[in-house]
Write a protein that holds these residues in place. Structure first.
Motif, PDB file in Angstrom:
ATOM      1  N   ILE A 100       0.894  -1.541  12.230  1.00  0.00           N
ATOM      2  CA  ILE A 100       0.207  -2.282  11.236  1.00  0.00           C
ATOM      3  C   ILE A 100      -1.039  -1.524  10.863  1.00  0.00           C
ATOM      4  CG2 ILE A 100      -1.303  -4.521  11.173  1.00  0.00           C
ATOM      5  CD1 ILE A 100       0.709  -5.676  13.232  1.00  0.00           C
ATOM      6  N   GLU A 101      -1.754  -0.749  11.613  1.00  0.00           N
ATOM      7  CA  GLU A 101      -2.814   0.079  11.057  1.00  0.00           C
ATOM      8  C   GLU A 101      -2.329   0.857  10.016  1.00  0.00           C
ATOM      9  OE1 GLU A 101      -5.834   0.313  14.996  1.00  0.00           O
ATOM     10  OE2 GLU A 101      -3.981   1.881  15.097  1.00  0.00           O
ATOM     11  N   GLU A 102      -1.454   1.963  10.347  1.00  0.00           N
ATOM     12  CA  GLU A 102      -0.879   2.703   9.485  1.00  0.00           C
ATOM     13  C   GLU A 102      -0.444   2.047   7.848  1.00  0.00           C
ATOM     14  OE1 GLU A 102       2.986   5.813   9.026  1.00  0.00           O
ATOM     15  OE2 GLU A 102       2.301   4.957  11.112  1.00  0.00           O
ATOM     16  N   PHE A 103       0.221   1.008   8.227  1.00  0.00           N
ATOM     17  CA  PHE A 103       0.705   0.107   6.983  1.00  0.00           C
ATOM     18  C   PHE A 103      -0.319  -0.494   6.066  1.00  0.00           C
ATOM     19  CE2 PHE A 103       2.589  -3.570   4.714  1.00  0.00           C
ATOM     20  CZ  PHE A 103       3.578  -2.850   3.940  1.00  0.00           C
ATOM     21  N   SER A 104      -1.710  -0.893   7.062  1.00  0.00           N
ATOM     22  CA  SER A 104      -2.829  -1.415   6.172  1.00  0.00           C
ATOM     23  C   SER A 104      -3.545  -0.342   5.632  1.00  0.00           C
ATOM     24  CB  SER A 104      -3.610  -2.233   7.260  1.00  0.00           C
ATOM     25  OG  SER A 104      -3.057  -3.242   7.985  1.00  0.00           O
ATOM     26  N   THR A 105      -3.429   0.928   6.034  1.00  0.00           N
ATOM     27  CA  THR A 105      -4.350   1.838   5.331  1.00  0.00           C
ATOM     28  C   THR A 105      -3.645   2.297   4.112  1.00  0.00           C
ATOM     29  OG1 THR A 105      -5.035   2.798   7.504  1.00  0.00           O
ATOM     30  CG2 THR A 105      -5.148   4.411   5.775  1.00  0.00           C
ATOM     31  N   GLN A 106      -2.197   2.583   4.055  1.00  0.00           N
ATOM     32  CA  GLN A 106      -1.374   2.771   3.266  1.00  0.00           C
ATOM     33  C   GLN A 106      -1.567   1.733   1.854  1.00  0.00           C
ATOM     34  OE1 GLN A 106       2.687   2.840   3.819  1.00  0.00           O
ATOM     35  NE2 GLN A 106       3.303   2.476   1.748  1.00  0.00           N
ATOM     36  N   LYS A 107      -1.626   0.469   2.399  1.00  0.00           N
ATOM     37  CA  LYS A 107      -1.546  -0.485   1.036  1.00  0.00           C
ATOM     38  C   LYS A 107      -3.119  -0.504   0.446  1.00  0.00           C
ATOM     39  CE  LYS A 107       2.515  -1.619   0.821  1.00  0.00           C
ATOM     40  NZ  LYS A 107       3.319  -1.338  -0.239  1.00  0.00           N
ATOM     41  N   ILE A 108      -4.059  -0.323   1.472  1.00  0.00           N
ATOM     42  CA  ILE A 108      -5.429  -0.580   0.740  1.00  0.00           C
ATOM     43  C   ILE A 108      -5.678   0.734  -0.117  1.00  0.00           C
ATOM     44  CG2 ILE A 108      -7.946  -0.191   1.537  1.00  0.00           C
ATOM     45  CD1 ILE A 108      -7.018  -1.834   4.029  1.00  0.00           C
ATOM     46  N   ARG A 109      -5.040   1.718   0.392  1.00  0.00           N
ATOM     47  CA  ARG A 109      -4.946   3.059  -0.423  1.00  0.00           C
ATOM     48  C   ARG A 109      -4.609   2.963  -1.672  1.00  0.00           C
ATOM     49  NH1 ARG A 109      -3.144   6.588   2.836  1.00  0.00           N
ATOM     50  NH2 ARG A 109      -4.946   7.089   3.727  1.00  0.00           N
ATOM     51  N   GLN A 110      -3.062   2.117  -1.672  1.00  0.00           N
ATOM     52  CA  GLN A 110      -2.486   2.163  -2.905  1.00  0.00           C
ATOM     53  C   GLN A 110      -3.122   1.325  -3.796  1.00  0.00           C
ATOM     54  OE1 GLN A 110       1.258   0.701  -1.786  1.00  0.00           O
ATOM     55  NE2 GLN A 110       2.058   0.674  -3.999  1.00  0.00           N
ATOM     56  N   LEU A 111      -3.862   0.142  -3.435  1.00  0.00           N
ATOM     57  CA  LEU A 111      -4.444  -0.674  -4.273  1.00  0.00           C
ATOM     58  C   LEU A 111      -5.731  -0.015  -5.220  1.00  0.00           C
ATOM     59  CD1 LEU A 111      -4.709  -4.001  -2.015  1.00  0.00           C
ATOM     60  CD2 LEU A 111      -3.882  -3.955  -4.141  1.00  0.00           C
ATOM     61  N   LYS A 112      -6.182   0.990  -4.664  1.00  0.00           N
ATOM     62  CA  LYS A 112      -7.334   1.409  -5.451  1.00  0.00           C
ATOM     63  C   LYS A 112      -6.717   2.244  -6.911  1.00  0.00           C
ATOM     64  CE  LYS A 112      -9.623   3.298  -1.440  1.00  0.00           C
ATOM     65  NZ  LYS A 112     -10.248   4.673  -0.672  1.00  0.00           N
ATOM     66  N   TYR A 113      -5.314   2.341  -6.932  1.00  0.00           N
ATOM     67  CA  TYR A 113      -4.802   2.863  -8.249  1.00  0.00           C
ATOM     68  C   TYR A 113      -4.149   1.769  -8.873  1.00  0.00           C
ATOM     69  CZ  TYR A 113      -6.231   6.923  -5.396  1.00  0.00           C
ATOM     70  OH  TYR A 113      -6.874   7.921  -4.403  1.00  0.00           O
ATOM     71  N   ILE A 114      -4.253   0.662  -8.748  1.00  0.00           N
ATOM     72  CA  ILE A 114      -3.520  -0.527  -9.380  1.00  0.00           C
ATOM     73  C   ILE A 114      -4.252  -1.360 -10.475  1.00  0.00           C
ATOM     74  CG2 ILE A 114      -1.928  -2.647  -9.139  1.00  0.00           C
ATOM     75  CD1 ILE A 114      -0.655  -0.043  -8.078  1.00  0.00           C
ATOM     76  N   PRO A 115      -4.183  -1.077 -11.659  1.00  0.00           N
ATOM     77  CA  PRO A 115      -5.104  -1.737 -12.756  1.00  0.00           C
ATOM     78  C   PRO A 115      -4.672  -3.088 -13.044  1.00  0.00           C
ATOM     79  CG  PRO A 115      -3.548  -0.320 -13.936  1.00  0.00           C
ATOM     80  CD  PRO A 115      -3.187  -0.245 -12.070  1.00  0.00           C
ATOM     81  N   VAL A 116      -3.241  -3.477 -12.695  1.00  0.00           N
ATOM     82  CA  VAL A 116      -2.808  -4.773 -13.282  1.00  0.00           C
ATOM     83  C   VAL A 116      -2.855  -5.840 -11.897  1.00  0.00           C
ATOM     84  CG1 VAL A 116      -0.803  -5.955 -13.996  1.00  0.00           C
ATOM     85  CG2 VAL A 116      -1.448  -3.657 -14.704  1.00  0.00           C
ATOM     86  N   ILE A 117      -3.437  -7.045 -12.295  1.00  0.00           N
ATOM     87  CA  ILE A 117      -3.430  -8.286 -11.177  1.00  0.00           C
ATOM     88  C   ILE A 117      -2.185  -8.357 -10.543  1.00  0.00           C
ATOM     89  CG2 ILE A 117      -4.277 -10.461 -10.721  1.00  0.00           C
ATOM     90  CD1 ILE A 117      -6.432 -10.179 -12.580  1.00  0.00           C
TER      91      ILE A 117
END
Length: 218
Positions: A100-117
């Motif tokens: 869960i820690e690893e997956f959470s870090t991955q998704k939080i990082r991924q969100l930084k580069y998503i411009p579309v809601i």
């Protein structure tokens, strides 16, 4: 001895509590809606991670380690449930917390580069689904650990330095009656199997030394 082990929740209870807490996370107004939504989703992911990982790691910490148990308690508990499965279940909780820690870090990082809601919301749904699946896979282990906890909390403090005898045998053969006759214990006695639902301890004196006698369920 085992009185500090907390109640073991089932998987759906853990999920419901974590998701309910995350649903209350809201970001204040920001002139750019995309910025506000991104931060809100990241904070909700962090909230779910914190709730689930904290609970799972607390369980691993509060249950006694198989390796550090006194041999007497280890042998006693092994009579009542599978200690190998006990160790496996605790390890699965710890591994799931790490996932869960690893997956959470991955998704939080991924969100930084998503411009579309819409894409942000898609990532959030993926995250919720994955965490629910990881926790759901623990349900049988949590149920097993709950039964272990119920038994362990009934185990009385045993004097490890006293000479000790254990009364063991098939149900309804008079183990509790024997204990009450030869020691100071007053266990519950009835003429049907499985009357002994917990461990009873009695003491007797021989040659000036106290001897501990234990009646186990069976």
């Amino acid at each position: 001895m085992f009185t500090r082990i907390p109640t073991v929740l089932r998987s759906q209870e853990i999920i419901d509590k974590a998701f309910s807490r995350a649903s209350k996370v809201e970001e204040p107004y920001h002139p750019h809606k995309e910025v506000r939504i991104r931060k809100e989703i990241q904070d909700r992911i962090s909230s779910i991670e914190g709730s689930t990982v904290f609970y799972l790691r607390k369980m691993v910490k509060k249950f006694p380690s198989n390796d550090t148990l006194h041999p007497f308690y280890r042998n006693l508990l092994d009579l009542m449930f599978d200690l190998d499965q006990y160790k496996i279940s605790l390890s699965k909780l710890d591994r799931t917390a790490s996932k869960i820690e690893e997956f959470s870090t991955q998704k939080i990082r991924q969100l930084k580069y998503i411009p579309v809601i819409a894409e942000m919301n898609k990532i959030m749904r993926e995250y919720y689904g994955r965490v629910a699946s990881l926790i759901g896979d623990l349900d049988s282990d949590l149920s097993f650990l709950g039964r272990c906890r119920d038994f362990m909390k009934q185990v009385p403090e045993i004097e490890q330095n006293d000479p000790t005898f254990i009364i063991a045998g098939m149900p309804n053969v008079g183990k509790s009656s024997l204990l009450s006759r030869i020691t100071t214990a007053t266990p519950r006695i009835a003429p049907y199997p499985f009357t002994t639902q917990s461990i009873y301890i009695g003491y007797m004196e021989r040659n000036g030394r106290r001897i501990q006698v234990i009646d186990t369920p069976g």
